[in-house]
Design an enzyme around this catalytic site. Sequence first.
Site, PDB file in Angstrom:
ATOM      1  CD  GLU A 285      -2.994  -1.337  -0.127  1.00 37.56           C
ATOM      2  OE1 GLU A 285      -3.032  -0.110  -0.572  1.00 37.56           O
ATOM      3  OE2 GLU A 285      -3.471  -2.385  -0.487  1.00 37.56           O
TER       4      GLU A 285
ATOM      5  CB  CYS B   6      -1.287   6.964   1.161  1.00 33.44           C
ATOM      6  SG  CYS B   6      -2.783   5.906   1.699  1.00 33.44           S
TER       7      CYS B   6
END
Length: 426
Positions: A192, A226
């Site tokens: 991720e 993110c």
Amino acid sequence: MKATTAEQRKEKLRKLKSAVEAHGDEIVAAVKQDIRKPEGEIRVTELLNVTANIERNINNLDEWMKPVEVVPSQKKNDKAKIVCEARGVCLILGPWNFPLGLVMGPLAAAVAAGNCCIVKLTDLCPATARVAARIVKEAFEENEVALIEGGVDVATALLDLPFNHIFFTGSTRVGKLVMAAAAKHLATVTLELGGKSPVIVDEDADLKKIAGDLAAAKQFNGGQACICPDYVFVREQQKEGLIQEFQSRVKQNLYTEDGKIKKENIAQIVDDRNFARIKKLFDDAVNKGARIAVGGTLEAADRTIHPTMLTDVTPDMQIMQEEIFGPIVPVLTYKNIDDVIDYISGRAKPLALYIYSNDQKNIDKVLSGTSSGGVTINGFFSHYLENRLPFGGVNQSGMGSYHGLFGFKAFSHERAIYIQESIGQS
């Protein structure tokens, strides 16, 4: 753990949920100590989100564990099924921006799938890691789940071990190192990562709503997420309107009447190295001609960056080549939606892509002409928050996905089982 029943796994998850709840105030204090963050954000991302994730695994586990019956294509009296089995021993490496939330979510999925795990939080959050270690010790036997504290050397040593699966959340640079380490043992990975997530503003879009969403997104965790919008494309005639609305919303959200920023409402940049990195991007842009349209104050003393909007930004600036991971918004203008698509598709695939438009043709054109981990249309973060959708990146922004059922599958091997008709059976 692999041979455990659904009820046994659910009981382990209930213990984890209880331990997290019991240490709630300690978690808040630890995250505040490690990375100054508003208490409301901590309670949502590091507590409520964690317990909700655990509860979701508990509530759905019976259904997820059911074998999927398959009708054989050639012999009608044979049988076939797909059974999800645990991958084995998993390593979960967490980031600093949501130090507990982005570790406990994957851990809940791994336990639901029947795995044993070693967990390591980032060394940038030592206080949170200490609390997390107590939580894990209370919830699990050490041969089921163990939390290891320490620095980069510890993480490097762990990566040398022959895990069956590695789940990593962090930068693309480190993600490549994790993948290389996994390759030595042919371990599967879930990465991720991140990237430069663009925002496309169509000419019919509501600038007031966009500016409000953008101000809130860049305020959230100080822009250190993110999936945070990284840069914005608007038409030239919309630019000044977006600046004015963004400035108004930032002022409303974060400043007192005498113009002082309410620092308790925005997270600081995590450490001096990251502050210096962002300042370097900012200085390079300004030196190359970017205009400070909003904000522009960077306080090194306590690593506070005021929400900032830059215009007259060009692709050659470093700020357009690196993920910012801070509350700065570069704005570029465009004349034709095809030019925006060419720009985005010619670069690394982002983790998220945001489109503000009421023109379905333009939305479809962007979706078909670009690639990203996920997309939210006319808003921010929704594709992440919806747990019935897979969350993950693509190529440079990640590999594999999780959340809900997709998390369970990330930590499972889908095993094919074929049963031939017994000899002599009529």
